[in-house]
Design an enzyme around this catalytic site. Sequence first.
Site: not given
Lengths: 184, 165
Positions: A75-77
């Site tokens: 889910g990291q940018k």
Amino acid sequence: MGLLRLLRSLKKNEKEARILVLGLDNAGKTTILKALSEEDISTIMPTQGFNIKALVSSPRHTQEGFKLNVWDIGGQKAIRPYWKNYYENTDGLVYVVDSSDDKRLAECSEELQSLLQEENLQKVPLLVFANKQDLQFALDAEENMDNPSMLSCYQRGQQLYYFIFSLGLQEGMEWLVKTISEKK
Amino acid sequence: MAHLQDKADHSSSATSMQDQHNQLKKIAEGFKIVSLKMKNAANGQVLYESSEWDLSENEVKDVRFPKEMLQCTELSRELVFESREAITDLQLLQKISLNNQEIEHLYFKFGFVIPNSQNSWDQIIQADSEGILPAEVLSGNLMVETLFISQDQVINRSFYRVFYV
């Protein structure tokens, strides 16, 4: 070309469902995935790609046994732009919200709303999981719902949705599998 | 004129085949099995763990699994892999043969692989309800061919002979 033909004939799978688990980084997606099969959740690192768990759901919850492929994508940018590669053929979506992260609630609901605009995710049952309800400063599940931007995506009409209060992971997954199996 | 056109088409498809070949080579070089774990799915007990899973193609390699693995009704197999390059459509094909006769094959489609990613695949394998062949019959006679495929091109192919000890 012999190989390709073999692959095609193998693709006709029986009862299988694909569940996609998304949410901001640190929401607890991988923990949920591990918890589904009662694995140790003490040493989970940020996901730098995807984690797949292939499970066979027990016949207790559905008519027949169901093969589930649960996909958790980082889910990291920097990884989020790749999410779109995994929407196709999704039968169920789990969106994990970190209830203790009130600073990113707006970002969290923006991501959810943009997911709901996606063509490939239309008519896909959605389970929103308000995770980390046990933490001291957690917003409760109802508060999450009351957040105006969060709420607007539930009012879209056709989308089949479900909202889960606090700690009912098992209950939520059962609902999702049941809804998918009825649709199939 | 038509002839010239043909010629041009031909050379451009040759270039794209070369590109495809180079791309595949790059994918293969950046592709690595980080670990392979076999667990008893009933209690999570790790029965086999390896961090050096050699993907080189030239020879048949041996792998030794503990006999107890055959007694599990549900086995969980966790494969962790890394890829430096993006892969458009990753698939895995595994062919299992006993005494040179194919007895089972397994196919899984991963699809897109994120560049510079580490990914895991945990699969529950259920034992055949009719029971499993004894270790003495299987050991040394079981061969596993594993192919990682991108679209319809083989990234790599490896052969393992399985021993139960």
